[in-house]
Design an enzyme around this catalytic site. Sequence first.
Site, mmCIF file in Angstrom:
data_model
loop_
_atom_site.group_PDB
_atom_site.id
_atom_site.type_symbol
_atom_site.label_atom_id
_atom_site.label_comp_id
_atom_site.label_asym_id
_atom_site.label_seq_id
_atom_site.Cartn_x
_atom_site.Cartn_y
_atom_site.Cartn_z
ATOM 1 N N ASP A 10 0.865 -1.185 0.000
ATOM 2 C CA ASP A 10 0.000 0.000 0.000
ATOM 3 C C ASP A 10 0.899 1.231 0.000
ATOM 4 O O ASP A 10 2.115 1.123 0.197
ATOM 5 C CB ASP A 10 -0.894 -0.006 1.246
ATOM 6 C CG ASP A 10 -1.776 1.244 1.365
ATOM 7 O OD1 ASP A 10 -2.364 1.640 0.341
ATOM 8 O OD2 ASP A 10 -1.852 1.831 2.456
ATOM 9 N N SER A 11 0.306 2.384 -0.165
ATOM 10 C CA SER A 11 1.068 3.626 -0.114
ATOM 11 C C SER A 11 1.528 3.948 1.304
ATOM 12 O O SER A 11 2.388 4.807 1.497
ATOM 13 C CB SER A 11 0.229 4.791 -0.644
ATOM 14 O OG SER A 11 -0.918 4.982 0.168
ATOM 15 N N CYS A 73 -4.418 -1.156 -1.915
ATOM 16 C CA CYS A 73 -4.510 0.287 -2.125
ATOM 17 C C CYS A 73 -5.432 0.525 -3.307
ATOM 18 O O CYS A 73 -5.201 -0.032 -4.390
ATOM 19 C CB CYS A 73 -3.120 0.857 -2.397
ATOM 20 S SG CYS A 73 -3.086 2.600 -2.890
ATOM 21 N N THR A 75 -5.973 3.351 -5.033
ATOM 22 C CA THR A 75 -5.346 4.142 -6.091
ATOM 23 C C THR A 75 -4.419 3.280 -6.934
ATOM 24 O O THR A 75 -4.436 3.344 -8.171
ATOM 25 C CB THR A 75 -4.560 5.325 -5.487
ATOM 26 O OG1 THR A 75 -5.431 6.117 -4.680
ATOM 27 C CG2 THR A 75 -3.967 6.195 -6.583
ATOM 28 N N CYS A 183 -10.778 3.621 -0.019
ATOM 29 C CA CYS A 183 -9.360 3.762 0.291
ATOM 30 C C CYS A 183 -9.109 2.933 1.531
ATOM 31 O O CYS A 183 -9.891 2.994 2.489
ATOM 32 C CB CYS A 183 -8.997 5.230 0.547
ATOM 33 S SG CYS A 183 -7.295 5.478 1.108
ATOM 34 N N THR A 184 -8.031 2.155 1.550
ATOM 35 C CA THR A 184 -7.803 1.252 2.681
ATOM 36 C C THR A 184 -7.377 1.991 3.945
ATOM 37 O O THR A 184 -7.304 1.383 5.017
ATOM 38 C CB THR A 184 -6.758 0.177 2.320
ATOM 39 O OG1 THR A 184 -5.572 0.804 1.795
ATOM 40 C CG2 THR A 184 -7.322 -0.786 1.281
#
EC number: 5.1.1.3
Length: 265
Positions: A10-11, A73, A75, A183-184
């Site tokens: 993830d980001s 994620c 995005t 969004c996580t």
Amino acid sequence: MNNAPIGIFDSGVGGLTVARVIMEQLPNESVIYIGDTANSPYGPKPIAQVRELSLAIGEELVRRGCKMIVIACNTATSAALRDLRERFDVPVLGVILPAVRRAVSTTRNGKIGVIGTEGTIKSGAYQELFAASPSVEVHAQACPSFVSFVERGITSGRQILGVAQGYVEPLQAAGVDTLVLGCTHYPLLTGVIQLAMGDRVTLVSSAEETAKDVFKTLSMTDMLASEDSTPVRTFESTGDPVLFAQLAERFLGPHVTNVEKFAGM
């Protein structure tokens, strides 16, 4: 049977909401989690840059022998799911389709709201998948500051509640009865978002549905870990591992005992 790890990225820390459910539902599975906090948030970044970052992390996870990649994620899922599937020979799962399925089965009046980063909403990924259900009316709203609040550990209080109320006002006006947390990072803001939307609106997260997809895919390909395997869970951050560990406690508690510095990019 296959005792190789599942790679999850993830980001930042948001994807830990997905990792937690996967580890709970598949307790024998080893996991390598990479949080790209050095490049967070992904939402405002160009799609090409998010794709490049995602492919670089995917390369490293495959190099380490991961049997599956979970893009935890929204995005990155919208920007790079297809590219990762084309590049790598292991199964690659995203988090958008599971949330869409859950929302369609949950809504009572057919009006569904989706909140997410700018990148996710602009991509139209959710709208495209919801189009397969013509009886559903979709209302999307970008919430660009939510991720930065979570990454700073701010998940409650008057400031973020006021921001949330401003974001969801158009969704309330549209009469949505189901809201997808696209969004996580957002599950950690469940209390604030629910308060802003009201008790009659059902919030949908992709974590549990994604974990079901992981189990189904591993079962169908005979890649589940053996029942006597001892799982190894590794957590890494491209940014400050100490800060990552502090934030990760909010998602996983004692599961995160050591966070390492990711040096693969």
